[in-house]
Design a protein around this motif. Structure first.
Motif, short mmCIF file in Angstrom:
data_model
loop_
_atom_site.label_atom_id
_atom_site.label_comp_id
_atom_site.label_asym_id
_atom_site.label_seq_id
_atom_site.Cartn_x
_atom_site.Cartn_y
_atom_site.Cartn_z
N LEU A 20 39.41 25.43 57.09
CA LEU A 20 40.34 24.51 56.44
C LEU A 20 40.86 23.48 57.44
O LEU A 20 41.03 22.30 57.11
CB LEU A 20 41.49 25.29 55.81
CG LEU A 20 42.52 24.47 55.04
CD1 LEU A 20 41.86 23.69 53.89
CD2 LEU A 20 43.63 25.37 54.50
N HIS A 21 41.09 23.90 58.67
CA HIS A 21 41.55 22.99 59.72
C HIS A 21 40.53 21.87 59.94
O HIS A 21 40.88 20.69 59.97
CB HIS A 21 41.78 23.77 61.02
CG HIS A 21 42.24 22.93 62.15
ND1 HIS A 21 41.39 22.53 63.14
CD2 HIS A 21 43.45 22.42 62.44
CE1 HIS A 21 42.06 21.80 64.01
NE2 HIS A 21 43.31 21.72 63.61
N LEU A 51 49.62 14.61 48.80
CA LEU A 51 48.52 15.57 48.63
C LEU A 51 47.39 15.40 49.64
O LEU A 51 46.83 16.39 50.11
CB LEU A 51 47.94 15.46 47.22
CG LEU A 51 48.83 15.96 46.09
CD1 LEU A 51 48.18 15.71 44.75
CD2 LEU A 51 49.15 17.44 46.26
N PHE A 52 47.03 14.15 49.93
CA PHE A 52 45.84 13.91 50.74
C PHE A 52 46.11 13.41 52.15
O PHE A 52 45.18 13.22 52.92
CB PHE A 52 44.90 12.95 50.02
CG PHE A 52 44.40 13.50 48.72
CD1 PHE A 52 43.64 14.66 48.69
CD2 PHE A 52 44.70 12.88 47.53
CE1 PHE A 52 43.18 15.18 47.50
CE2 PHE A 52 44.25 13.39 46.32
CZ PHE A 52 43.48 14.55 46.31
N LEU A 57 47.88 16.70 56.98
CA LEU A 57 48.33 16.41 58.34
C LEU A 57 49.26 17.50 58.86
O LEU A 57 49.14 17.93 60.02
CB LEU A 57 49.04 15.05 58.39
CG LEU A 57 49.54 14.59 59.75
CD1 LEU A 57 48.40 14.48 60.74
CD2 LEU A 57 50.25 13.25 59.61
N LEU A 58 50.14 17.97 58.02
CA LEU A 58 51.05 19.05 58.42
C LEU A 58 50.26 20.31 58.77
O LEU A 58 50.47 20.92 59.82
CB LEU A 58 52.06 19.34 57.30
CG LEU A 58 53.07 20.44 57.59
CD1 LEU A 58 54.00 20.03 58.74
CD2 LEU A 58 53.89 20.75 56.33
N TYR A 63 48.33 24.11 62.63
CA TYR A 63 47.27 25.04 63.02
C TYR A 63 46.58 24.57 64.30
O TYR A 63 46.16 25.38 65.12
CB TYR A 63 46.26 25.25 61.89
CG TYR A 63 45.41 26.46 62.13
CD1 TYR A 63 45.98 27.74 62.07
CD2 TYR A 63 44.07 26.36 62.46
CE1 TYR A 63 45.21 28.86 62.33
CE2 TYR A 63 43.31 27.49 62.72
CZ TYR A 63 43.88 28.73 62.65
OH TYR A 63 43.14 29.85 62.91
N GLY A 64 46.49 23.26 64.49
CA GLY A 64 45.93 22.73 65.73
C GLY A 64 46.78 23.11 66.94
O GLY A 64 46.24 23.42 68.01
N LEU A 65 48.10 23.10 66.77
CA LEU A 65 48.97 23.54 67.86
C LEU A 65 48.74 25.03 68.16
O LEU A 65 48.75 25.43 69.33
CB LEU A 65 50.44 23.28 67.52
CG LEU A 65 50.86 21.81 67.54
CD1 LEU A 65 52.27 21.66 66.98
CD2 LEU A 65 50.76 21.23 68.94
#
Length: 178
Positions: A20-21, A51-52, A57-58, A63-65
């Protein structure tokens, strides 16, 4: 539930969270960035924007952090291109989180938007975002099984570099005209 079953469930959850990331990165955010560097709007409707853009982005940022937190770069011990690309992905991600907050504030009329320091940060943010996308697409191609062999991965490094150059040129030109 046994320990093995619990660790399997965690591994499965992490697998899908990483999928998903990468999907939110190259599909929703990549689409937006490609239009944004050309000076075009995307997701003009507030509902579509939430939505997109904002929700992906959140998720992608948070999750990237987490991915960055758990990462173990080895680019100093093994200074090969792919290790530096991995390290660059983490560094640009860490830079982009506060940059995007500044960028949104500046686009909404913050007082510092015309400051010279912000323009320098804006150029750095543009190049960081474009690198992060181009290198992220390379990583997603591996994760999603599109480039599994060494030859296809070497070719796709070139494709990613070309994407970086094209988007950077568009973005720098748009920013210079802004």
């Amino acid at each position: 539930m046994t320990v093995g079953a619990a660790s399997g469930k965690v591994a499965s959850t992490q697998f899908w969270m990483r999928k998903l990331h990468s999907l939110t990165g190259f599909l929703f955010l990549g689409y937006f960035l490609c239009l944004h560097v050309r000076g075009e709007g995307a997701y003009e409707s507030p509902v579509l924007r939430v939505l997109f853009l904002y929700l992906p982005l959140l998720y992608h940022s948070l999750y990237g952090l987490y991915i960055t937190y758990e990462s173990q770069p080895n680019n100093i011990r093994y200074p090969e291109l792919r290790n530096w690309m991995y390290f660059g992905q983490r560094v640009t991600g860490l830079f982009l989180v506060p940059f995007l907050v500044l960028h949104v504030a500046a686009m909404n009329g913050a007082a510092f938007a015309d400051a010279g320091w912000y323009m320098a940060v804006w150029y750095a943010g543009l190049l960081s975002a474009v690198y992060h996308l181009a290198n992220g697409i390379f990583g997603a191609a591996i994760d999603w099984g599109f480039t599994v062999g060494p030859h296809s991965q070497r070719v796709f490094v070139g494709v990613s570099f070309a994407a970086f150059v094209i988007l950077a040129v568009y973005g720098l030109q748009t920013l210079a005209e802004f």
